[in-house]
Motif scaffolding. Structure first.
Motif, PDB file in Angstrom:
ATOM      1  N   GLY A  62       0.839  -1.198   0.000  1.00 25.59           N
ATOM      2  CA  GLY A  62       0.000   0.000   0.000  1.00 25.59           C
ATOM      3  C   GLY A  62       0.872   1.246   0.000  1.00 25.59           C
ATOM      4  O   GLY A  62       2.066   1.169   0.272  1.00 25.59           O
ATOM      5  N   VAL A  63       0.236   2.387  -0.322  1.00 20.13           N
ATOM      6  CA  VAL A  63       0.942   3.681  -0.355  1.00 20.13           C
ATOM      7  C   VAL A  63       0.209   4.643   0.570  1.00 20.13           C
ATOM      8  O   VAL A  63      -1.016   4.794   0.469  1.00 20.13           O
ATOM      9  CB  VAL A  63       0.997   4.232  -1.794  1.00 20.13           C
ATOM     10  CG1 VAL A  63       1.641   5.616  -1.822  1.00 20.13           C
ATOM     11  CG2 VAL A  63       1.753   3.275  -2.709  1.00 20.13           C
ATOM     12  N   TYR A  64       0.986   5.292   1.472  1.00 20.68           N
ATOM     13  CA  TYR A  64       0.377   6.101   2.536  1.00 20.68           C
ATOM     14  C   TYR A  64       1.217   7.347   2.817  1.00 20.68           C
ATOM     15  O   TYR A  64       2.355   7.445   2.372  1.00 20.68           O
ATOM     16  CB  TYR A  64       0.297   5.273   3.831  1.00 20.68           C
ATOM     17  CG  TYR A  64      -0.378   3.934   3.668  1.00 20.68           C
ATOM     18  CD1 TYR A  64      -1.765   3.824   3.713  1.00 20.68           C
ATOM     19  CD2 TYR A  64       0.368   2.772   3.438  1.00 20.68           C
ATOM     20  CE1 TYR A  64      -2.397   2.593   3.550  1.00 20.68           C
ATOM     21  CE2 TYR A  64      -0.248   1.545   3.267  1.00 20.68           C
ATOM     22  CZ  TYR A  64      -1.630   1.453   3.324  1.00 20.68           C
ATOM     23  OH  TYR A  64      -2.243   0.247   3.150  1.00 20.68           O
ATOM     24  N   SER A  65       0.660   8.226   3.634  1.00 22.31           N
ATOM     25  CA  SER A  65       1.455   9.335   4.169  1.00 22.31           C
ATOM     26  C   SER A  65       2.532   8.748   5.081  1.00 22.31           C
ATOM     27  O   SER A  65       2.455   7.578   5.493  1.00 22.31           O
ATOM     28  CB  SER A  65       0.556  10.279   4.966  1.00 22.31           C
ATOM     29  OG  SER A  65       0.101   9.608   6.122  1.00 22.31           O
ATOM     30  N   LYS A  66       3.534   9.545   5.414  1.00 23.44           N
ATOM     31  CA  LYS A  66       4.688   9.056   6.177  1.00 23.44           C
ATOM     32  C   LYS A  66       4.279   8.392   7.506  1.00 23.44           C
ATOM     33  O   LYS A  66       4.727   7.292   7.831  1.00 23.44           O
ATOM     34  CB  LYS A  66       5.636  10.228   6.457  1.00 23.44           C
ATOM     35  CG  LYS A  66       6.972   9.798   6.995  1.00 23.44           C
ATOM     36  CD  LYS A  66       7.915  10.980   7.106  1.00 23.44           C
ATOM     37  CE  LYS A  66       9.313  10.492   7.416  1.00 23.44           C
ATOM     38  NZ  LYS A  66      10.286  11.567   7.473  1.00 23.44           N
ATOM     39  N   ASP A  67       3.411   9.066   8.251  1.00 21.97           N
ATOM     40  CA  ASP A  67       3.008   8.558   9.571  1.00 21.97           C
ATOM     41  C   ASP A  67       2.219   7.259   9.470  1.00 21.97           C
ATOM     42  O   ASP A  67       2.437   6.322  10.244  1.00 21.97           O
ATOM     43  CB  ASP A  67       2.139   9.585  10.306  1.00 21.97           C
ATOM     44  CG  ASP A  67       2.962  10.747  10.813  1.00 21.97           C
ATOM     45  OD1 ASP A  67       4.186  10.749  10.582  1.00 21.97           O
ATOM     46  OD2 ASP A  67       2.376  11.645  11.446  1.00 21.97           O
ATOM     47  N   ILE A  68       1.283   7.222   8.528  1.00 22.32           N
ATOM     48  CA  ILE A  68       0.460   6.007   8.383  1.00 22.32           C
ATOM     49  C   ILE A  68       1.344   4.843   7.952  1.00 22.32           C
ATOM     50  O   ILE A  68       1.215   3.731   8.470  1.00 22.32           O
ATOM     51  CB  ILE A  68      -0.681   6.215   7.357  1.00 22.32           C
ATOM     52  CG1 ILE A  68      -1.572   7.401   7.751  1.00 22.32           C
ATOM     53  CG2 ILE A  68      -1.507   4.954   7.196  1.00 22.32           C
ATOM     54  CD1 ILE A  68      -2.498   7.191   8.903  1.00 22.32           C
ATOM     55  N   ALA A  69       2.270   5.089   7.019  1.00 20.05           N
ATOM     56  CA  ALA A  69       3.174   4.024   6.559  1.00 20.05           C
ATOM     57  C   ALA A  69       3.992   3.494   7.732  1.00 20.05           C
ATOM     58  O   ALA A  69       4.137   2.264   7.896  1.00 20.05           O
ATOM     59  CB  ALA A  69       4.080   4.543   5.453  1.00 20.05           C
ATOM     60  N   ALA A  70       4.512   4.390   8.577  1.00 24.93           N
ATOM     61  CA  ALA A  70       5.326   3.965   9.735  1.00 24.93           C
ATOM     62  C   ALA A  70       4.481   3.121  10.688  1.00 24.93           C
ATOM     63  O   ALA A  70       4.963   2.119  11.240  1.00 24.93           O
ATOM     64  CB  ALA A  70       5.891   5.183  10.447  1.00 24.93           C
ATOM     65  N   THR A  71       3.217   3.515  10.861  1.00 26.55           N
ATOM     66  CA  THR A  71       2.319   2.742  11.741  1.00 26.55           C
ATOM     67  C   THR A  71       2.090   1.340  11.182  1.00 26.55           C
ATOM     68  O   THR A  71       2.106   0.350  11.924  1.00 26.55           O
ATOM     69  CB  THR A  71       0.975   3.475  11.908  1.00 26.55           C
ATOM     70  OG1 THR A  71       1.230   4.755  12.482  1.00 26.55           O
ATOM     71  CG2 THR A  71       0.026   2.704  12.807  1.00 26.55           C
ATOM     72  N   LYS A  72       1.883   1.244   9.860  1.00 25.75           N
ATOM     73  CA  LYS A  72       1.668  -0.072   9.231  1.00 25.75           C
ATOM     74  C   LYS A  72       2.886  -0.962   9.455  1.00 25.75           C
ATOM     75  O   LYS A  72       2.759  -2.142   9.796  1.00 25.75           O
ATOM     76  CB  LYS A  72       1.423   0.072   7.720  1.00 25.75           C
ATOM     77  CG  LYS A  72       0.208   0.905   7.361  1.00 25.75           C
ATOM     78  CD  LYS A  72      -1.066   0.127   7.422  1.00 25.75           C
ATOM     79  CE  LYS A  72      -2.270   1.003   7.109  1.00 25.75           C
ATOM     80  NZ  LYS A  72      -3.522   0.377   7.512  1.00 25.75           N
ATOM     81  N   VAL A  73       4.098  -0.390   9.264  1.00 27.81           N
ATOM     82  CA  VAL A  73       5.328  -1.171   9.465  1.00 27.81           C
ATOM     83  C   VAL A  73       5.384  -1.685  10.908  1.00 27.81           C
ATOM     84  O   VAL A  73       5.679  -2.866  11.148  1.00 27.81           O
ATOM     85  CB  VAL A  73       6.578  -0.310   9.137  1.00 27.81           C
ATOM     86  CG1 VAL A  73       7.857  -1.006   9.581  1.00 27.81           C
ATOM     87  CG2 VAL A  73       6.627  -0.002   7.644  1.00 27.81           C
ATOM     88  N   ASP A  74       5.071  -0.812  11.866  1.00 23.99           N
ATOM     89  CA  ASP A  74       5.097  -1.212  13.284  1.00 23.99           C
ATOM     90  C   ASP A  74       4.083  -2.322  13.565  1.00 23.99           C
ATOM     91  O   ASP A  74       4.389  -3.292  14.271  1.00 23.99           O
ATOM     92  CB  ASP A  74       4.784  -0.011  14.185  1.00 23.99           C
ATOM     93  CG  ASP A  74       5.924   0.999  14.210  1.00 23.99           C
ATOM     94  OD1 ASP A  74       7.025   0.660  13.715  1.00 23.99           O
ATOM     95  OD2 ASP A  74       5.710   2.120  14.703  1.00 23.99           O
TER      96      ASP A  74
END
Ligand code: TYC
Length: 143
Positions: free
Chosen positions: A110-122
């Motif tokens: 998926g492609v997200y804003s920086k914060d959302i992407a970091a949350t997904k990784v976590d």
């Protein structure tokens, strides 16, 4: 003789000026033009002042793709469940993405804003650790 129905008059005291309408350029105001420094007309230009109109444009925010990496140990079923749970994929799409990662070594979830992407990784990393799988998940800027 015919009677005319006129629209109800709203007194000014009842009109509320929304701050949202006043400040959101998408809703109310046209693009802003930066103010120019005051210029004195040149003595030899016949009083002509050339004004340059520049429109301020806001760059779209940098987006981040969340990528899953292949490994030899994480069960396929677990990866499919991760794609369904954290990336809102239906079962069929999740299976296709998982197989792509399995074959190519990695794949975009998926492609997200920086914060959302970091949350997904976590979220993915925590779930993989909790379940004892070495599944790796990273985010990277798009382009
Ligand atoms: N290669 C793994 C297997 O054969 C499956 C797998 C797919 C693992 C995608 C990680 O991101 C991954 N069990």
């Amino acid at each position: 003789m015919h009677s005319q129905i006129s629209p109800p008059q709203i007194p000014n005291s009842l009109i509320i000026k929304s701050p949202l309408l006043a400040t959101n350029p998408k809703v109310a105001s046209p693009p802003k033009t930066p103010s120019l420094p005051a210029q004195k007309p040149n003595s030899d230009d016949g009083g002509t002042v050339l004004l340059e109109r520049r429109t301020l444009r806001t760059e779209p925010p940098q987006m981040y793709q969340v990528v899953l990496l292949n490994d030899d140990y994480t069960p396929m079923e677990f990866v499919v469940l991760v794609l369904q749970e954290f990336f809102n994929k239906d079962r069929e799409t999740a299976t296709q993405i998982m197989l792509k990662i399995h074959l190519d070594g990695k794949g975009v979830c998926g492609v997200y804003s920086k914060d959302i992407a970091a949350t997904k990784v976590d979220q993915v990393t925590e779930s993989a650790l909790k379940n004892g799988h070495p599944l790796q998940c990273v985010s990277e800027p798009v382009q």
